[in-house]
Design an enzyme around this catalytic site. Sequence first.
Site, PDB file in Angstrom:
ATOM      1  N   LEU A  19      34.410  41.672  43.987  1.00 28.97           N
ATOM      2  CA  LEU A  19      35.262  42.367  43.313  1.00 28.97           C
ATOM      3  C   LEU A  19      34.795  42.557  42.201  1.00 28.97           C
ATOM      4  O   LEU A  19      34.257  41.765  41.222  1.00 28.97           O
ATOM      5  CB  LEU A  19      36.655  41.963  43.317  1.00 28.97           C
ATOM      6  CG  LEU A  19      37.144  41.465  44.964  1.00 28.97           C
ATOM      7  CD1 LEU A  19      38.715  41.547  44.683  1.00 28.97           C
ATOM      8  CD2 LEU A  19      36.916  42.623  45.689  1.00 28.97           C
ATOM      9  N   GLY A  40      34.095  38.690  47.007  1.00 28.25           N
ATOM     10  CA  GLY A  40      33.994  39.758  47.726  1.00 28.25           C
ATOM     11  C   GLY A  40      32.965  40.147  48.479  1.00 28.25           C
ATOM     12  O   GLY A  40      32.911  41.039  49.618  1.00 28.25           O
ATOM     13  N   ASN A  64      34.167  31.743  46.924  1.00 25.18           N
ATOM     14  CA  ASN A  64      34.275  30.930  45.883  1.00 25.18           C
ATOM     15  C   ASN A  64      35.442  31.229  44.849  1.00 25.18           C
ATOM     16  O   ASN A  64      35.638  30.902  43.805  1.00 25.18           O
ATOM     17  CB  ASN A  64      32.997  30.901  45.067  1.00 25.18           C
ATOM     18  CG  ASN A  64      32.669  32.277  44.403  1.00 25.18           C
ATOM     19  OD1 ASN A  64      32.947  33.307  45.145  1.00 25.18           O
ATOM     20  ND2 ASN A  64      32.177  32.211  43.320  1.00 25.18           N
ATOM     21  N   GLU A  65      36.603  31.849  45.443  1.00 26.39           N
ATOM     22  CA  GLU A  65      37.622  32.325  44.433  1.00 26.39           C
ATOM     23  C   GLU A  65      38.334  31.100  43.821  1.00 26.39           C
ATOM     24  O   GLU A  65      38.472  31.251  42.682  1.00 26.39           O
ATOM     25  CB  GLU A  65      38.775  33.080  45.450  1.00 26.39           C
ATOM     26  CG  GLU A  65      38.603  34.394  45.871  1.00 26.39           C
ATOM     27  CD  GLU A  65      37.574  34.543  46.868  1.00 26.39           C
ATOM     28  OE1 GLU A  65      37.085  33.706  47.296  1.00 26.39           O
ATOM     29  OE2 GLU A  65      37.248  35.717  47.224  1.00 26.39           O
TER      30      GLU A  65
HETATM   31  C1  LIG Z   1      49.237  33.698  45.426  1.00 29.72           C
HETATM   32  C2  LIG Z   1      48.177  34.592  46.210  1.00 29.72           C
HETATM   33  C3  LIG Z   1      48.270  35.964  45.797  1.00 29.72           C
HETATM   34  C4  LIG Z   1      47.008  36.846  45.996  1.00 29.72           C
HETATM   35  C5  LIG Z   1      46.413  36.856  44.966  1.00 29.72           C
HETATM   36  C6  LIG Z   1      44.921  37.638  45.078  1.00 29.72           C
HETATM   37  C7  LIG Z   1      44.118  37.122  43.826  1.00 29.72           C
HETATM   38  C8  LIG Z   1      42.816  38.010  43.846  1.00 29.72           C
HETATM   39  C9  LIG Z   1      42.045  37.685  44.985  1.00 29.72           C
HETATM   40  C10 LIG Z   1      40.521  38.116  44.478  1.00 29.72           C
HETATM   41  C11 LIG Z   1      39.727  38.339  45.572  1.00 29.72           C
HETATM   42  C12 LIG Z   1      38.382  38.180  45.624  1.00 29.72           C
HETATM   43  C13 LIG Z   1      37.671  37.610  44.235  1.00 29.72           C
HETATM   44  C14 LIG Z   1      36.356  38.319  43.869  1.00 29.72           C
HETATM   45  O1  LIG Z   1      35.624  38.806  44.370  1.00 29.72           O
HETATM   46  S1  LIG Z   1      36.490  38.201  42.066  1.00 29.72           S
HETATM   47  C15 LIG Z   1      34.485  38.471  41.704  1.00 29.72           C
HETATM   48  C16 LIG Z   1      33.804  36.999  41.958  1.00 29.72           C
HETATM   49  N1  LIG Z   1      32.552  37.381  41.822  1.00 29.72           N
HETATM   50  C17 LIG Z   1      31.931  36.485  40.805  1.00 29.72           C
HETATM   51  O2  LIG Z   1      32.631  35.769  40.084  1.00 29.72           O
HETATM   52  C18 LIG Z   1      30.369  36.862  40.801  1.00 29.72           C
HETATM   53  C19 LIG Z   1      30.231  36.526  39.296  1.00 29.72           C
HETATM   54  N2  LIG Z   1      28.945  36.973  39.044  1.00 29.72           N
HETATM   55  C20 LIG Z   1      27.970  36.195  39.058  1.00 29.72           C
HETATM   56  O3  LIG Z   1      27.865  35.110  39.372  1.00 29.72           O
HETATM   57  C21 LIG Z   1      26.636  36.711  38.616  1.00 29.72           C
HETATM   58  O4  LIG Z   1      26.740  37.944  37.811  1.00 29.72           O
HETATM   59  C22 LIG Z   1      25.450  37.168  39.688  1.00 29.72           C
HETATM   60  C23 LIG Z   1      26.374  38.027  40.953  1.00 29.72           C
HETATM   61  C24 LIG Z   1      25.144  35.676  40.623  1.00 29.72           C
HETATM   62  C25 LIG Z   1      24.622  37.686  39.320  1.00 29.72           C
HETATM   63  O5  LIG Z   1      23.712  37.138  38.252  1.00 29.72           O
HETATM   64  P1  LIG Z   1      22.810  37.473  37.279  1.00 29.72           P
HETATM   65  O6  LIG Z   1      22.220  36.639  36.564  1.00 29.72           O
HETATM   66  O7  LIG Z   1      21.696  38.698  37.866  1.00 29.72           O
HETATM   67  O8  LIG Z   1      23.701  38.895  36.441  1.00 29.72           O
HETATM   68  P2  LIG Z   1      24.443  38.369  35.322  1.00 29.72           P
HETATM   69  O9  LIG Z   1      23.840  38.420  33.990  1.00 29.72           O
HETATM   70  O10 LIG Z   1      25.544  37.450  35.687  1.00 29.72           O
HETATM   71  O11 LIG Z   1      25.599  39.773  35.320  1.00 29.72           O
HETATM   72  C26 LIG Z   1      25.067  41.037  34.946  1.00 29.72           C
HETATM   73  C27 LIG Z   1      26.061  41.902  34.366  1.00 29.72           C
HETATM   74  O12 LIG Z   1      27.204  42.181  35.484  1.00 29.72           O
HETATM   75  C28 LIG Z   1      28.629  41.759  35.120  1.00 29.72           C
HETATM   76  N3  LIG Z   1      29.139  41.084  36.399  1.00 29.72           N
HETATM   77  C29 LIG Z   1      28.735  40.256  37.121  1.00 29.72           C
HETATM   78  N4  LIG Z   1      29.537  40.135  38.038  1.00 29.72           N
HETATM   79  C30 LIG Z   1      30.629  40.982  38.005  1.00 29.72           C
HETATM   80  C31 LIG Z   1      31.654  41.139  38.648  1.00 29.72           C
HETATM   81  N5  LIG Z   1      31.980  40.494  39.717  1.00 29.72           N
HETATM   82  N6  LIG Z   1      32.263  42.255  38.250  1.00 29.72           N
HETATM   83  C32 LIG Z   1      32.145  42.912  37.172  1.00 29.72           C
HETATM   84  N7  LIG Z   1      31.080  42.743  36.621  1.00 29.72           N
HETATM   85  C33 LIG Z   1      30.190  41.415  36.752  1.00 29.72           C
HETATM   86  C34 LIG Z   1      28.264  40.902  34.085  1.00 29.72           C
HETATM   87  O13 LIG Z   1      29.262  40.590  33.275  1.00 29.72           O
HETATM   88  C35 LIG Z   1      27.034  41.392  33.349  1.00 29.72           C
HETATM   89  O14 LIG Z   1      27.537  42.325  32.659  1.00 29.72           O
HETATM   90  P3  LIG Z   1      26.686  42.698  31.073  1.00 29.72           P
HETATM   91  O15 LIG Z   1      25.393  43.295  31.675  1.00 29.72           O
HETATM   92  O16 LIG Z   1      26.557  41.489  30.300  1.00 29.72           O
HETATM   93  O17 LIG Z   1      27.670  43.782  30.793  1.00 29.72           O
END
Ligand SMILES: CCCCCCCCCC/C=C\CC(=O)SCCNC(=O)CCNC(=O)[C@H](O)C(C)(C)COP(=O)(O)OP(=O)(O)OC[C@H]1O[C@@H](n2cnc3c(N)ncnc32)[C@H](O)[C@@H]1OP(=O)(O)O
Length: 303
Positions: free
Chosen positions: A109, A154, A178-179
């Site tokens: 997400l 997601g 991994n939420e």
């Molecule tokens: C009681 C219960 C009620 C119900 C409640 C519901 C709750 C909500 C449930 C939500 C469900 C799903 C959750 C999700 O899917 S949340 C998203 C989870 N994903 C992550 O956390 C992934 C995070 N990202 C990473 O680990 C890494 O980015 C990567 C994918 C492994 C890639 O690594 P990389 O080194 O190639 O790139 P990186 O330098 O980290 O990132 C580059 C730029 O992209 C931005 N970014 C990364 N991930 C996201 C993202 N998910 N959304 C938006 N932006 C993202 C990052 O900030 C970098 O940006 P910038 O270039 O510095 O500006």
Amino acid sequence: MALLAGLRVPARSLLRAGARLRDAALGRWERAAGGGGDGARSFGSQRVLVEPDAATGVAVMKLWNPPVNSLSLDLLTELVISLEKLENEKTFRGIILTSDLPGIFSAGLDLTEMCGRNPAHYAEYWKALQELWLRLYQTHLVVIAAINGASPAGGCLLALSCDYRVLADNPKFIIGLNETLLGIVAPFWFKDTMINTIGHRATERALQLGLLFRPAEALQVGVVDQVVPEGQVQGAALSAMTQWLAIPDHARQLTKSMMRKATADRLLTQREADIQNFVSFLSRDSIQKALQVYLEKLRQKKG
Ligand SMILES: CCCCCCCCCC/C=C\CC(=O)SCCNC(=O)CCNC(=O)[C@H](O)C(C)(C)COP(=O)(O)OP(=O)(O)OC[C@H]1O[C@@H](n2cnc3c(N)ncnc32)[C@H](O)[C@@H]1OP(=O)(O)O
């Protein structure tokens, strides 16, 4: 470096910079305009390229939402439209879902859709995610995920919603729900989708611990069906597709529906309540702060 996984993911800065330089609206689709394998024209939107092959009835659907294929509102919407278009074309029986970005299938997400916005936006965003899942999970087409990069949260849901998963063998290509590592809870339909794939006990462990599996572990637990060398993932997905398409459509489609309908119906019967849960959860100050901190860490880790 991959923050969540606690694993090192190499900087793909140069590749990413290159991708950013490509103009999303123009260059990409001009490049694609040459057409698919059998003269069928490629089509797509800004973030989803579809390469149809009318001879085989298989379309390759590629995600392209730099830098990490996060599931933004736009990407969700474009995926639903592309899927619907293929479903309505009688020629097509199968889709290979993959990424057009090096090293990333989908980061899950889009955190920027969930931070600092208003409740109406959260509701619209969640509804779009529900819509994509309902359509992808229940589509009559065979969908095979060719997972050519990391797919946390997601991104993993997207893959789990397909009929079969092939993962490229690279230790950086982690996959899982991994939420809990973010301090959030996977919604029940994420959980159900995983249970239907790997069973209750394995899901409970994976969800509570927020496990992100490397390829060998993902294969062992059943999160993916096949692990192949990098570079062979799309070919392997196409080979698997041959087996799925050898089954008479009506029998396979009815069986798919029989296996998945109850899970999809569970969301359908409480769709509005699920949206409200999400909105009220996200609107909490503590959740907003935690997501902001997490996003900031992601942004700063390169520095
Ligand atoms: C009681 C219960 C009620 C119900 C409640 C519901 C709750 C909500 C449930 C939500 C469900 C799903 C959750 C999700 O899917 S949340 C998203 C989870 N994903 C992550 O956390 C992934 C995070 N990202 C990473 O680990 C890494 O980015 C990567 C994918 C492994 C890639 O690594 P990389 O080194 O190639 O790139 P990186 O330098 O980290 O990132 C580059 C730029 O992209 C931005 N970014 C990364 N991930 C996201 C993202 N998910 N959304 C938006 N932006 C993202 C990052 O900030 C970098 O940006 P910038 O270039 O510095 O500006």
